[in-house]
Every structure is written in structure tokens, then in C-alpha cells.
Design an enzyme around this catalytic site. Structure first.
Site, PDB file in Angstrom:
ATOM      1  N   SER A  84       0.845  -1.197   0.000  1.00  0.00           N
ATOM      2  CA  SER A  84       0.000   0.000   0.000  1.00  0.00           C
ATOM      3  C   SER A  84       0.877   1.242   0.000  1.00  0.00           C
ATOM      4  CB  SER A  84      -0.906   0.011   1.238  1.00  0.00           C
ATOM      5  OG  SER A  84      -1.570   1.265   1.385  1.00  0.00           O
ATOM      6  N   TYR A 138      -1.270  -0.523  10.067  1.00  0.00           N
ATOM      7  CA  TYR A 138      -1.391  -0.902   8.658  1.00  0.00           C
ATOM      8  C   TYR A 138      -0.119  -0.533   7.887  1.00  0.00           C
ATOM      9  CZ  TYR A 138      -3.560  -1.276   4.003  1.00  0.00           C
ATOM     10  OH  TYR A 138      -3.868  -1.614   2.711  1.00  0.00           O
TER      11      TYR A 138
END
Length: 393
Positions: free
Chosen positions: A290, A303
Site C-alpha cells: 500500500s 497498517y
């Protein structure tokens, strides 16, 4: 009702998105070629440019600066809507760094004004093949890839196995990746692994084999190997979760769950498969990371750590496994069921302010990059699929 009104209001604040997928030039049109052997960058042609290749690989250091200015200036003045520009450079530190800086800036200018993209391909020598780079970056398959640097390797070993495994493949990005790989040249049989509670109907309709497992369970690697019972030629790690909280408010459970799914389970799978010779020689592995793992994001410390860790794990894995090619894909703002639920202001900032293309990416954009990495000669690459977002490298 209030959500719709706010969304429409925010859309009017910034011009409509620059990316019009219906008007992306085809690779079949001959690209403009700028190279050391040509004088075209020295002219002031007004011919429209849909696709162009700027090859700097044979230039001397003293020639590079003026060449880059003249070719880039001509492209900036004549590029058409949704054009595709590909720069080429060798691995020479000075030249590749100069071209990279130009490409990362020019890509934002062209995207903001024309919805065009600009990327850089690296090769080991001036005469190294570039067909895989050109086929992808000059086509509509690279619609949301902008300002990226990708190296095409010399010919890599190809796996004999045509079996592919996609984790998190029951829906969303994972399902689209599975579809893309099945339609490509390398994967004939696709296994989709997802949580037992997942709806596998879409995967089943596509003809995929389905395996319902908790990716974090200790015995998951052995159960996958037992279900397939043959070496695999491709593995895509698409399973992932978010548990967003600022660090001040984050619980240990939120931290652990995110790291366990997004990173620790991947390390466990890869390590077990490698130790048990479950990877065919030449196997291709792609980890879906990501942009949060590259640039960071408020409320996503867990995350970001997991996704950045995945990128680091891919690099480490490549160092100790010469016969396997591990790459990562880092999506930016991609339209999914999850992003559709975000507050309108978050969507507005991510797409209209931070992304030069002024658009959301689609799951197909991520899948196409995965297809390129699995089917081509690429190793150790990290490709962002973010429309050239203003943050991160």
C-alpha cells in the site's frame, strides 16, 4: 441524501477527473521515438503526441541535460489527452537519477493537465530489450500507474508450473487479480484462498478452485499444500485488513490483528512453501502492499508498519532465494467496497487534491500491474498504482 449533496458539492470545487479511460491511446499507434541517434528533440514539431519513448541510454553525461530539456519540452507542449510517455535509462547512477527526478515531476504536470502518464523504465545496458516495458506503459493497462520507475531484468527463469494461488481472492482486488492471471499467459489453474466465512460464489463462477482457511492459522500453509499437492508457479498475497486508530487510541489487539494478517501470515506462508519446495523454480510472487506503507498515513500506524514490512520482506526474500522473483504492488486510492464507505471529504482529498489524475483507481489497475510482474522479467520491483500521488516515492 446529505452524503450525496456533499459529494456533488466537492466534485464541483475541482475540475472533473483527467483520466478518461474511453480515450486512452492504443499501443498499436506508433510512438514518437526520441533517442541519441535522432534529431527530433532539436526541432519544434507541433505534431500531436499520443505515445512517446524517450531513450537516454546511449547518451553521454554531457549530452543528457540538453536532450532531456528539448525532448520533455516538446512532449509537454504536444502530448494529447491520456497520452502515454515512457523514458528509458540504464542503471548509471547519475543519468538514472536525473531522469527519475524529471519523470516524477513531469508525470504530475502531464497528469494534471492532460490525464497523461509518464514513467521510467530501467535496463542494464543500452541494447537491453524493453518490449515488456513498452507493451505495458504505452497501453491502457497502465492507466493509473504514473511517475513510477521499473527495471526490466535480463531473461529470468520461467516456472514450469502453471498453478497460481491468490490469497484474499474471494472479492475485490484479490478476485480481479485472479481473473487477470487466469486470462494471461502464465496461470492456467487458479486457487483462491480466503476466510471460510467469505462468499466464494464469484470465484466459483470464474472457474477457480476455492480454499476456505484463516490465513493466520498455524496449519494454513500445510493445508494449502495438501489441497493443491503440486508445486506452484505463482503466488499473490492479496489478503489484508485494516484496523484504523491513531496510535494514542490503538489497542494491542488492533495492532496484532493487522500485523498478523498483513505481514506475519505472509512470512509464514513464504517460509513454509520455500522449505517444503512448494515453489517451482522461477516462481513469481507478488505482495499487495500500500502507499500507506511507503508514505505513512494518519490513523494507520499498524497498517503502514505491516505493508512497509511486506516490502522489506520481499527484498529480504529475493536476497536469499535466487530462483524466485518477488515483487510488490502498492495501491493508492482504489475504488472498492471499503473506500465507497469513506467520508466524502476523505475521498475528495485523496482523489482531487492528492492525485494528479483527479480520479480513483480501479481494481483492474492493480490487477494489470500484477499481471505484468507475473508474466514479465521483473524482480525486486515496487510499483505504486496511485495515479502519481503527491506523497511518497
Amino acid at each position: 441524501m446529505q452524503r450525496r449533496i456533499l459529494t456533488e458539492f466537492l466534485d464541483r470545487l475541482v475540475p472533473a477527473n483527467r483520466l478518461n479511460r474511453a480515450h486512452i491511446p492504443s499501443i498499436t499507434s506508433s510512438p514518437h521515438i526520441y533517442s541519441a541517434a535522432m534529431t527530433s528533440p532539436l526541432t519544434h514539431e507541433k505534431e500531436p503526441i499520443n505515445t512517446a519513448i524517450v531513450d537516454t541510454r546511449s547518451l553521454k553525461d554531457s549530452e543528457l541535460s540538453l536532450f532531456l530539456y528539448r525532448s520533455s519540452s516538446q512532449i509537454a507542449q504536444n502530448v494529447q489527452r491520456n497520452g502515454r510517455i515512457l523514458f528509458l535509462s540504464t542503471l548509471d547512477p547519475l543519468q538514472s537519477s536525473m531522469v527519475e527526478g524529471l519523470v516524477r515531476s513531469l508525470s504530475k504536470e502531464l497528469a494534471s493537465s492532460k490525464g497523461a502518464t509518464c514513467n521510467l523504465g530501467l535496463t542494464s545496458s543500452p541494447d537491453s530489450p524493453t518490449s515488456q516495458l513498452a507493451d505495458f506503459f504505452l497501453s491502457n493497462r497502465s492507466a493509473f500507474v504514473n511517475g513510477q520507475v521499473v527495471r526490466q531484468q535480463p531473461k529470468l527463469q520461467e516456472p514450469e508450473s502453471d498453478i497460481c494461488v491468490v490469497t484474499g481472492g474471494a472479492r475485490g482486488i484479490g478476485l480481479e487479480i485472479a481473473k487477470r492471471l487466469k486470462s494471461g499467459s502464465r496461470c492456467n489453474k487458479v486457487y483462491v484462498v480466503d476466510h471460510p466465512s467469505s462468499d466464494f460464489s464469484a470465484a466459483t463462477e470464474c472457474g477457480f478452485e476455492t480454499i476456505g482457511l484463516d490465513i493466520t492459522a498455524p496449519d494454513t500453509p500445510s493445508k494449502i499444500m495438501s489441497a493443491i499437492d503440486a508445486p506452484i508457479g505463482c503466488l499473490v498475497h492479496s489478503a489484508g485488513i485494516t484496523a484504523d486508530k491513531t496510535m494514542k487510541r490503538m489497542s494491542l489487539q488492533s495492532w496484532r490483528s493487522c500485523l498478523d494478517v498483513n505481514l506475519h501470515s505472509i512470512i509464514k506462508l513464504d517460509s513454509t512453501f520455500e522449505n517444503k519446495n512448494f515453489f517451482d523454480k522461477g516462481c513469481r510472487i507478488v505482495g499487495v502492499a500500500s502507499t500507506s506503507g511507503i508514505a505513512g498515513n494518519v490513523g494507520q500506524c499498524n497498517y503502514a508498519a505491516s505493508k512497509s514490512g511486506l516490502i522489506g520482506w520481499s527484498e529480504k526474500f529475493n536476497l536469499i532465494n535466487e530462483n524466485i522473483s518477488y515483487n510488490t504492488v502498492a495501491p493508492g486510492f482504489i475504488q472498492t467496497q471499503m473506500t465507497d464507505k469513506l467520508p466524502p471529504m476523505v475521498t475528495f482529498m485523496a482523489t482531487k487534491i492528492m492525485t494528479p489524475l483527479k480520479a480513483k483507481g480501479q481494481v483492474e489497475d492493480v490487477a494489470e500491474v500484477c499481471g505484468m510482474l507475473v508474466e514479465g522479467d521483473f524482480r525486486g520491483e515496487r510499483v505504486r498504482v496511485c495515479g502519481g500521488m503527491l506523497i511518497g516515492k
